[in-house]
Design a protein around this motif. Structure first.
Motif: not given
Ligand code: PLP
Length: 385
Positions: A52-54, A56-63, A200-204, A246-251
């Motif tokens: 999980v990340s901050s 959707g855009t940062t998730a796409l960047h990480l991917a 991001c979800v993955t099987n790798d 990062r994303i927070t525990d609150i979120q």
């Protein structure tokens, strides 16, 4: 006067209670709620790993980073999407190109993809990664796209920011059966929310580890991954140039709580779509069509105004004047000034452009009341009669 938005979140008392629990705990960020939410997401999607990340855009960047997208590489996506689906490749220094949509589903056309791949192969310009976008919550033809990926050797990131809770071939979107990584957004207009957030979800496992490393500055505290022996309990090493995504525990507490209701939300959206389908069928509109092997999460309900009957602008303005917060998804990415400067032009992806010129997104969210929906249908009928 009515005010009906096109989309909005639903927050229950149980969501509030879960968030308050975290606020009273020891961890606001980098705590246990993050891995908990990740594990729940993996279980829900039946995928191996979640990061999980901050947003959707940062998730796409990480991917993109995980798949080694860099300068000199080429990434293809759909023009009918939010700009982030293309920007993620630009952040990595890659060149972006687009594949036109299917005029029925408004998703990337697998036929157009194959035609473009044949040409690209001739000119030695094959993409490294293709980013199909599950527009409005309905899956792309992933089996066909995956087959092409084996033939032409590209990787696949599913942009499923609209689509958590949707299904393809009886499997939850996010199972990554036909992709390397699937990306979700938890922005308040999407199916479930964390305020801002993404995943991001993955099987790798290797891809998941790499995304986790880049999510936190490229820093590791795991001695096995260090170049030298640890200097003590305080010691960490920065191995690569990462980010604070990062994303927070609150979120994440909110995310875990919302995820419990994702199926209910999608069912409610389906009901609303069924009512629109039935009540709008007699009007001069193109209604959304559904593929037999997919179950949409119904993030959006889009209709196309027939240009010979009325103009989209007129329909949009009249609905807005009636207090109905209609919207338009999407202005084709290649026609934004930034992408035009990179060489794209009107006419490059005609089906996306035609669709854009006629489309309106009607209110669609799980707490939309039947009364409000009837009001939307009634106003739309008046405008088009
Ligand atoms: C919302 C969205 C994103 C970006 O997600 P954020 O959480 O807003 O950063 C990317 N792609 C699509 C298709 C989206 O709808």
């Amino acid at each position: 006067m009515k005010h009906i938005p096109y989309g909005r979140q639903h927050i229950g008392q149980d969501d509030i209670d879960e968030v308050v629990k975290v606020l009273k705990s020891d961890w606001l960020t980098q705590g246990p709620a993050i891995e908990k939410f990740e594990n729940e997401l993996s279980r829900y999607c039946n995928a191996g790993f979640s990061v999980v990340s901050s947003n959707g855009t940062t998730a796409l960047h990480l991917a993109c980073i995980a798949l080694d997208v860099g300068s000199g590489d080429i990434v293809w996506t759909s023009p009918n999407t939010f700009v982030a689906s293309a920007n993620c490749a630009r952040y990595c220094g890659a060149d972006v190109d687009f594949v036109d949509i299917c005029s029925k589903t408004y998703n990337m056309s697998a036929i157009a993809l194959e035609e473009k791949l044949i040409q690209a192969k001739k000119h030695n310009k094959l993409p490294k990664v293709v980013v199909p976008v599950h527009f409005a919550g309905q899956s792309c033809d992933m089996q066909a796209i995956h087959k092409l990926s084996e033939q032409y050797g590209f990787k696949i990131i599913e942009d499923a920011c609209h689509a958590i809770g949707g299904e393809y071939q009886q499997k939850k979107i996010g199972s990554c059966q036909y992709s390397d990584i699937t990306v979700f957004s938890f922005h308040p207009v999407k199916i479930i929310t964390t305020g801002e957030g993404g995943a991001c979800v993955t099987n790798d496992k290797v891809l998941a580890e790499k995304m986790k490393l880049y999510r936190t500055h490229g820093i590791t505290r795991n001695e096995e991954e260090m170049t030298t022996a640890s200097e003590g309990g305080w010691y960490y090493q920065q191995k690569v140039l990462g980010f604070n995504y990062r994303i927070t525990d609150i979120q994440c507490a909110l995310g875990s709580s919302q995820l419990k209701r994702v199926d209910k939300y999608v069912e409610k959206r389906e009901e609303i779509a069924t009512t629109y389908n039935r009540e709008l069928s007699h009007l001069p509109l193109v209604l959304p069509s559904q593929m037999g092997n997919a179950r949409s999460a119904w993030h959006l309900y889009v209709v196309q105004v027939l240009p010979e009957n009325n103009s989209r602008k007129n329909v949009f303005n009249k609905l807005r004047e009636s207090g109905i917060g209609v919207n338009v998804h999407y202005s084709p990415v290649h026609l934004h000034p930034y992408y035009r400067k990179l060489g794209f032009n009107i006419g490059d992806f005609p089906r996306s452009e035609y669709y854009y010129n006629n489309t309106v997104s009607l209110p669609m969210y799980p707490t939309l009341s039947l009364e409000d929906q009837r009001y939307v249908i009634c106003k739309l009928s008046e405008i088009l009669k």
